[in-house]
Design a protein around this motif. Structure first.
Motif, short mmCIF file in Angstrom:
data_model
loop_
_atom_site.label_atom_id
_atom_site.label_comp_id
_atom_site.label_asym_id
_atom_site.label_seq_id
_atom_site.Cartn_x
_atom_site.Cartn_y
_atom_site.Cartn_z
N LEU A 135 0.82 -1.21 0.00
CA LEU A 135 0.00 0.00 0.00
C LEU A 135 0.86 1.26 0.00
CD1 LEU A 135 -2.99 0.86 0.11
CD2 LEU A 135 -2.79 0.91 2.60
N ALA A 136 1.98 1.22 0.72
CA ALA A 136 2.86 2.39 0.80
C ALA A 136 3.38 2.78 -0.57
CB ALA A 136 4.02 2.09 1.74
N TRP A 137 3.71 1.81 -1.39
CA TRP A 137 4.29 2.12 -2.69
C TRP A 137 3.24 2.18 -3.80
CZ3 TRP A 137 9.10 3.82 -3.37
CH2 TRP A 137 10.04 3.57 -2.36
N TRP A 138 2.24 1.34 -3.77
CA TRP A 138 1.33 1.19 -4.90
C TRP A 138 -0.09 1.65 -4.62
CZ3 TRP A 138 3.33 -0.29 -9.55
CH2 TRP A 138 4.62 -0.82 -9.53
N GLY A 139 -0.33 2.23 -3.45
CA GLY A 139 -1.67 2.70 -3.14
C GLY A 139 -2.17 3.73 -4.13
N TYR B 191 -5.74 -1.67 -2.65
CA TYR B 191 -4.87 -0.54 -2.98
C TYR B 191 -5.54 0.83 -2.92
CZ TYR B 191 -1.79 -4.23 -4.64
OH TYR B 191 -0.99 -5.34 -4.70
N GLY C 229 -0.21 5.95 -2.54
CA GLY C 229 1.14 5.55 -2.20
C GLY C 229 2.18 6.38 -2.92
N TRP C 230 3.44 6.05 -2.67
CA TRP C 230 4.54 6.86 -3.18
C TRP C 230 4.64 6.87 -4.69
CZ3 TRP C 230 7.18 4.09 1.29
CH2 TRP C 230 7.12 4.89 2.44
N PHE D 77 0.73 8.51 3.12
CA PHE D 77 2.10 8.60 2.62
C PHE D 77 2.28 9.90 1.83
CE2 PHE D 77 0.60 4.25 2.87
CZ PHE D 77 1.52 3.71 3.74
#
Length: 326
Positions: free
Chosen positions: A136-140, A152, A157-158, A314
């Motif tokens: 979730l942090a990267w692909w949210g 997601y 995310g980032w 994020f």
């Protein structure tokens, strides 16, 4: 609600069985809490950044005179999505199996708390929370509407935030996707990102920044090291290393990216992010989502429930402290 643990035991119960339940390993990528964590984010919080000053030291020419510089104060918003973990278990899913031997007796027979099955469920939930949070942090993406949207779309995310920034997006290094990825592309990607990185990022101490890369890039880089043809390359091939570096900066494989990219249908499914660790921000109302769980038994439904509630969001701070490739 369906049972979180399902019986897939094929052998008929016919006596003593080994009493331990083995969890399928859940890989854990780099812990997101190594980045800058801002606690007590209830919903939205404004983040303020100040641009660096340059050329403010000037020759003195007398009283007064022109001012020698100025800087902008910018703001970004970190929005924490409301997240929930909800699983339950009824012990009837394991009737007729050896696990039934560990159940309680009498009126407490349906209360699984303190049993081996419940310990396994709690351990599995904790590990899964950590893995899901990393994805979730990267692909949210709050706009995600595919088959796996619920995994997601709680928050952005980032990757979405970085690609929405015009400066970061314009400087992005091209990396072949999985269908076109060839031997040597991983090393090339790292070199290109290093060469394209902003000067401010290069000036950050190597210990305070990192490369976060897809598995294809990481494996290709390992192959490049192994093919050096010297003692170090042979040692890498035989012994491996717990930590791999590129020009003094740690390279971390993000194994969950492969699954996440497939689930969200990303065309650019091979990616890398070179950033200062403090540049990536995690906003939350708890410092340990895996520990914010409660378990309770309900006599009415004859089930044990596991619940967790927390908020997570994020953001990144400076476009001068990040370089992406995709």
């Amino acid at each position: 609600m369906a049972n979180v643990a399902q019986s897939n035991i094929g052998a008929a119960y016919s006596g003593a069985q080994f009493s331990e339940l083995f969890l399928e390993p859940i890989f854990r990528d780099s812990d997101i809490f190594q980045f800058r964590v801002i606690p007590n984010v209830k919903h939205k919080m404004n983040l303020y950044t100040a641009d660096a000053l340059s050329c403010i030291v000037a020759k003195y020419t007398g009283c007064g005179g022109a001012e020698s510089g100025e800087f902008n104060v910018n703001d970004k918003v970190i929005e924490a999505g409301r997240l929930r973990v909800a699983v339950s278990e009824c012990q009837d899913a394991f009737f007729g199996t050896y696990i039934e031997e560990s159940f309680k007796n009498g009126v407490n027979v349906f209360d699984l708390s303190g049993t081996a099955l419940m310990d396994t469920i709690l351990a599995n939930v904790r590990q899964s929370i950590g893995n899901d949070i990393t994805k979730l942090a990267w692909w949210g993406d709050t706009a995600e509407a595919g088959a796996n949207a619920s995994c997601y779309n709680p928050t952005d995310g980032w990757w979405k935030l970085l690609n929405a920034d015009p400066v970061v997006a314009a400087a992005s290094v091209a990396i072949p996707n999985s269908g076109a990825f060839a031997t040597g592309n991983g090393l090339t990607a790292l070199r290109d990102m290093w060469a394209s990185a902003p000067a401010a990022l290069q000036a950050v101490d190597n210990r305070d920044k990192g490369f976060y890369v897809s598995r294809l890039i990481y494996d290709d880089y390992l192959t490049s090291l192994e093919n050096l043809g010297n003692a170090e390359g042979y040692s890498q091939l035989v012994d491996g290393k717990p930590v791999v570096y590129f020009r003094g900066v740690e390279v971390t494989p993000m194994y969950s990216w492969t699954t996440a990219a497939t689930q969200v249908g990303a065309a650019n499914d091979v990616r890398a992010c070179y950033t200062a660790k403090d540049n990536l921000v995690v906003g939350t109302d708890t410092n340990d989502p895996q520990g914010e769980m409660k378990m309770f038994y309900d006599d009415l439904t004859e089930k044990v429930y596991v619940r967790a509630y927390f908020k997570l969001g994020f953001q990144f701070l400076h476009d001068s402290l990040v370089q992406v490739g995709q």
